[in-house]
Scaffold this motif. Structure first.
Motif, PDB file in Angstrom:
ATOM      1  N   VAL A  69      37.193  52.284  34.334  1.00 52.73           N
ATOM      2  CA  VAL A  69      36.654  50.977  34.010  1.00 52.73           C
ATOM      3  C   VAL A  69      36.131  50.336  35.292  1.00 52.73           C
ATOM      4  O   VAL A  69      36.743  50.441  36.353  1.00 52.73           O
ATOM      5  CB  VAL A  69      37.737  50.065  33.394  1.00 52.73           C
ATOM      6  CG1 VAL A  69      37.122  48.780  32.870  1.00 52.73           C
ATOM      7  CG2 VAL A  69      38.505  50.788  32.298  1.00 52.73           C
ATOM      8  N   ARG A  70      34.995  49.667  35.174  1.00 54.05           N
ATOM      9  CA  ARG A  70      34.391  49.001  36.327  1.00 54.05           C
ATOM     10  C   ARG A  70      34.064  47.568  35.907  1.00 54.05           C
ATOM     11  O   ARG A  70      33.371  47.346  34.925  1.00 54.05           O
ATOM     12  CB  ARG A  70      33.127  49.741  36.745  1.00 54.05           C
ATOM     13  CG  ARG A  70      32.591  49.367  38.124  1.00 54.05           C
ATOM     14  CD  ARG A  70      31.538  50.363  38.561  1.00 54.05           C
ATOM     15  NE  ARG A  70      31.144  50.156  39.948  1.00 54.05           N
ATOM     16  CZ  ARG A  70      30.734  51.129  40.753  1.00 54.05           C
ATOM     17  NH1 ARG A  70      30.683  52.368  40.319  1.00 54.05           N
ATOM     18  NH2 ARG A  70      30.378  50.866  41.987  1.00 54.05           N
ATOM     19  N   PHE A  71      34.576  46.587  36.667  1.00 55.29           N
ATOM     20  CA  PHE A  71      34.327  45.198  36.312  1.00 55.29           C
ATOM     21  C   PHE A  71      34.388  44.331  37.561  1.00 55.29           C
ATOM     22  O   PHE A  71      34.868  44.756  38.613  1.00 55.29           O
ATOM     23  CB  PHE A  71      35.344  44.706  35.266  1.00 55.29           C
ATOM     24  CG  PHE A  71      36.788  44.822  35.691  1.00 55.29           C
ATOM     25  CD1 PHE A  71      37.477  43.745  36.233  1.00 55.29           C
ATOM     26  CD2 PHE A  71      37.475  46.038  35.544  1.00 55.29           C
ATOM     27  CE1 PHE A  71      38.807  43.857  36.623  1.00 55.29           C
ATOM     28  CE2 PHE A  71      38.809  46.163  35.930  1.00 55.29           C
ATOM     29  CZ  PHE A  71      39.474  45.066  36.469  1.00 55.29           C
ATOM     30  N   ARG A  72      33.915  43.084  37.429  1.00 64.02           N
ATOM     31  CA  ARG A  72      33.906  42.150  38.554  1.00 64.02           C
ATOM     32  C   ARG A  72      34.877  41.001  38.295  1.00 64.02           C
ATOM     33  O   ARG A  72      35.064  40.588  37.159  1.00 64.02           O
ATOM     34  CB  ARG A  72      32.495  41.593  38.791  1.00 64.02           C
ATOM     35  CG  ARG A  72      31.530  42.638  39.330  1.00 64.02           C
ATOM     36  CD  ARG A  72      30.236  42.007  39.799  1.00 64.02           C
ATOM     37  NE  ARG A  72      29.329  43.006  40.362  1.00 64.02           N
ATOM     38  CZ  ARG A  72      28.211  42.703  41.023  1.00 64.02           C
ATOM     39  NH1 ARG A  72      27.883  41.424  41.218  1.00 64.02           N
ATOM     40  NH2 ARG A  72      27.440  43.654  41.508  1.00 64.02           N
ATOM     41  N   VAL A  73      35.459  40.517  39.385  1.00 61.68           N
ATOM     42  CA  VAL A  73      36.398  39.408  39.305  1.00 61.68           C
ATOM     43  C   VAL A  73      36.025  38.392  40.382  1.00 61.68           C
ATOM     44  O   VAL A  73      35.724  38.763  41.521  1.00 61.68           O
ATOM     45  CB  VAL A  73      37.848  39.888  39.516  1.00 61.68           C
ATOM     46  CG1 VAL A  73      38.807  38.708  39.436  1.00 61.68           C
ATOM     47  CG2 VAL A  73      38.225  40.947  38.497  1.00 61.68           C
ATOM     48  N   THR A  74      36.048  37.104  40.027  1.00 60.86           N
ATOM     49  CA  THR A  74      35.763  36.041  40.981  1.00 60.86           C
ATOM     50  C   THR A  74      36.986  35.133  41.104  1.00 60.86           C
ATOM     51  O   THR A  74      37.945  35.245  40.328  1.00 60.86           O
ATOM     52  CB  THR A  74      34.554  35.195  40.542  1.00 60.86           C
ATOM     53  OG1 THR A  74      34.910  34.456  39.361  1.00 60.86           O
ATOM     54  CG2 THR A  74      33.352  36.085  40.234  1.00 60.86           C
ATOM     55  N   ASN A  75      36.925  34.222  42.058  1.00 60.23           N
ATOM     56  CA  ASN A  75      38.030  33.273  42.231  1.00 60.23           C
ATOM     57  C   ASN A  75      38.280  32.456  40.971  1.00 60.23           C
ATOM     58  O   ASN A  75      39.413  32.072  40.681  1.00 60.23           O
ATOM     59  CB  ASN A  75      37.729  32.332  43.405  1.00 60.23           C
ATOM     60  CG  ASN A  75      38.020  32.979  44.755  1.00 60.23           C
ATOM     61  OD1 ASN A  75      38.492  34.120  44.815  1.00 60.23           O
ATOM     62  ND2 ASN A  75      37.735  32.268  45.826  1.00 60.23           N
ATOM     63  N   ALA A  76      37.214  32.203  40.198  1.00 54.66           N
ATOM     64  CA  ALA A  76      37.361  31.424  38.968  1.00 54.66           C
ATOM     65  C   ALA A  76      38.205  32.147  37.929  1.00 54.66           C
ATOM     66  O   ALA A  76      38.769  31.519  37.027  1.00 54.66           O
ATOM     67  CB  ALA A  76      35.980  31.095  38.398  1.00 54.66           C
ATOM     68  N   ASP A  77      38.304  33.484  38.047  1.00 52.83           N
ATOM     69  CA  ASP A  77      39.072  34.279  37.080  1.00 52.83           C
ATOM     70  C   ASP A  77      40.565  34.319  37.394  1.00 52.83           C
ATOM     71  O   ASP A  77      41.367  34.743  36.556  1.00 52.83           O
ATOM     72  CB  ASP A  77      38.554  35.728  37.048  1.00 52.83           C
ATOM     73  CG  ASP A  77      37.116  35.815  36.572  1.00 52.83           C
ATOM     74  OD1 ASP A  77      36.784  35.155  35.572  1.00 52.83           O
ATOM     75  OD2 ASP A  77      36.332  36.550  37.212  1.00 52.83           O
ATOM     76  N   ILE A  78      40.957  33.917  38.595  1.00 51.38           N
ATOM     77  CA  ILE A  78      42.340  34.101  39.037  1.00 51.38           C
ATOM     78  C   ILE A  78      43.374  33.519  38.069  1.00 51.38           C
ATOM     79  O   ILE A  78      44.358  34.194  37.744  1.00 51.38           O
ATOM     80  CB  ILE A  78      42.532  33.534  40.465  1.00 51.38           C
ATOM     81  CG1 ILE A  78      41.751  34.389  41.470  1.00 51.38           C
ATOM     82  CG2 ILE A  78      44.007  33.504  40.849  1.00 51.38           C
ATOM     83  CD1 ILE A  78      41.794  33.867  42.903  1.00 51.38           C
ATOM     84  N   PRO A  79      43.193  32.287  37.552  1.00 49.06           N
ATOM     85  CA  PRO A  79      44.224  31.747  36.646  1.00 49.06           C
ATOM     86  C   PRO A  79      44.391  32.534  35.347  1.00 49.06           C
ATOM     87  O   PRO A  79      45.414  32.415  34.680  1.00 49.06           O
ATOM     88  CB  PRO A  79      43.716  30.318  36.356  1.00 49.06           C
ATOM     89  CG  PRO A  79      42.781  29.999  37.477  1.00 49.06           C
ATOM     90  CD  PRO A  79      42.139  31.304  37.828  1.00 49.06           C
ATOM     91  N   HIS A  80      43.392  33.355  34.989  1.00 52.46           N
ATOM     92  CA  HIS A  80      43.432  34.047  33.699  1.00 52.46           C
ATOM     93  C   HIS A  80      43.480  35.571  33.855  1.00 52.46           C
ATOM     94  O   HIS A  80      43.219  36.298  32.899  1.00 52.46           O
ATOM     95  CB  HIS A  80      42.195  33.671  32.873  1.00 52.46           C
ATOM     96  CG  HIS A  80      41.895  32.204  32.861  1.00 52.46           C
ATOM     97  ND1 HIS A  80      42.690  31.285  32.206  1.00 52.46           N
ATOM     98  CD2 HIS A  80      40.899  31.492  33.458  1.00 52.46           C
ATOM     99  CE1 HIS A  80      42.191  30.070  32.380  1.00 52.46           C
ATOM    100  NE2 HIS A  80      41.121  30.165  33.141  1.00 52.46           N
ATOM    101  N   LEU A  81      43.834  36.045  35.045  1.00 54.96           N
ATOM    102  CA  LEU A  81      43.768  37.491  35.291  1.00 54.96           C
ATOM    103  C   LEU A  81      44.790  38.282  34.489  1.00 54.96           C
ATOM    104  O   LEU A  81      44.519  39.415  34.085  1.00 54.96           O
ATOM    105  CB  LEU A  81      43.939  37.771  36.790  1.00 54.96           C
ATOM    106  CG  LEU A  81      42.652  37.637  37.611  1.00 54.96           C
ATOM    107  CD1 LEU A  81      42.931  37.810  39.095  1.00 54.96           C
ATOM    108  CD2 LEU A  81      41.609  38.658  37.148  1.00 54.96           C
ATOM    109  N   ARG A  82      45.961  37.726  34.235  1.00 58.33           N
ATOM    110  CA  ARG A  82      46.948  38.468  33.438  1.00 58.33           C
ATOM    111  C   ARG A  82      46.385  38.762  32.057  1.00 58.33           C
ATOM    112  O   ARG A  82      46.474  39.900  31.565  1.00 58.33           O
ATOM    113  CB  ARG A  82      48.249  37.670  33.314  1.00 58.33           C
ATOM    114  CG  ARG A  82      49.083  37.640  34.575  1.00 58.33           C
ATOM    115  CD  ARG A  82      50.479  37.145  34.268  1.00 58.33           C
ATOM    116  NE  ARG A  82      51.282  36.952  35.456  1.00 58.33           N
ATOM    117  CZ  ARG A  82      52.577  36.676  35.457  1.00 58.33           C
ATOM    118  NH1 ARG A  82      53.221  36.546  34.297  1.00 58.33           N
ATOM    119  NH2 ARG A  82      53.245  36.524  36.575  1.00 58.33           N
TER     120      ARG A  82
END
Length: 256
Positions: free
Chosen positions: A232-245
């Motif tokens: 799997v390949r995806f991008r994560v930003t600082n805005a995603d941190i609260p919802h990463l789980r």
């Protein structure tokens, strides 16, 4: 006596010495590496062509089922132009540069160090080495913390030779290997492997390999052929941190 001292200095006896002092040994990826290079002259006057700082780490390469360790140059910086250092003279050269985003973080067996060298003609070049502790960006740390939060435990971290399709500026990638020790994925997965390809301090690309646990003869054959692995390949930003789980749980569930 002067000629004799020069001869000794050429083999490192009575030559100039170098010592690098860092403001902090803990530095986050993309953060500022600050410090000063201190030069103390020896028993003779010496001409220094340049002072350079080089950032190194090690990685493993596997050949015929045998692992060997290689050294990798991550980045190199020139600190000064040519200058002369007198007998017992003391000079200091401040420096500041950004830690490359693709440097490996200091976890597990991974070691990163700064090599300081003086380029002196017709002499053994003085050098100094200082280990630094490289910390992840907030978004990378968020991904790793989220994996632990949904029941995974870090089993191993290793810098490995990068396959051609992942080769970028450096010859290696840093791989984080997690195993499910609790939560909903225990008994369903063998492991999850993660590789970060940072884009900026606020964003990273994540490569994740999800290895399903074999069940029955059909699954055993699938595992033998590596068909039980999903990439799997995806991008994560600082805005995603609260919802990463929630994001990682939903993503991994698709491949269980």
């Amino acid at each position: 006596m002067s000629l004799f001292n020069k001869m000794l200095a050429s083999i490192g006896i009575g030559a100039a010495k170098v010592d690098t002092k860092l403001v902090s040994e803990r530095i986050a990826l993309g953060g500022e590496v600050k410090g000063v290079v201190q030069i103390i002259g020896g028993s003779v006057v010496q001409s220094v062509d340049e002072i350079y700082l080089s950032l190194y780490s090690t990685y493993t390469i596997e050949v015929n089922d045998q692992k060997t360790t290689r050294q990798a140059l991550i980045e190199k910086w020139k600190i000064t132009d040519p200058f002369t250092i007198g007998v017992n003279e003391k000079k200091e050269f401040p420096f500041s540069f950004k830690l490359p985003l693709d440097a490996p973080i200091s976890v597990g067996k991974t070691r990163v160090w700064l090599h300081t060298g003086l380029d002196i003609k017709n002499a053994i070049d003085p050098a100094d080495e200082d280990y630094i502790r490289v910390e992840p960006t907030p978004v990378m740390n968020g991904v790793l913390a989220a994996l632990e939060g949904i029941g995974f435990r870090l089993r191993e971290v290793e810098c490995k030779k990068a396959p051609l399709h992942l080769r970028r500026r450096l010859p290696f990638v840093q791989e984080f290997e997690y195993v499910p020790k609790g939560g909903m994925f225990r008994g369903k997965l063998d492991e999850v492997e993660v590789i970060f390809l940072p884009i900026s301090e606020q964003e990273t690309e994540v490569l994740m390999q999800i290895d399903r646990r074999a069940r029955g003869l059909g699954s055993f054959l699938a595992e033998a052929l590596d068909l039980d692995e999903s990439f799997v390949r995806f991008r994560v930003t600082n805005a995603d941190i609260p919802h990463l789980r929630e994001k990682l749980t939903t993503l991994i569930q698709r491949y269980c």
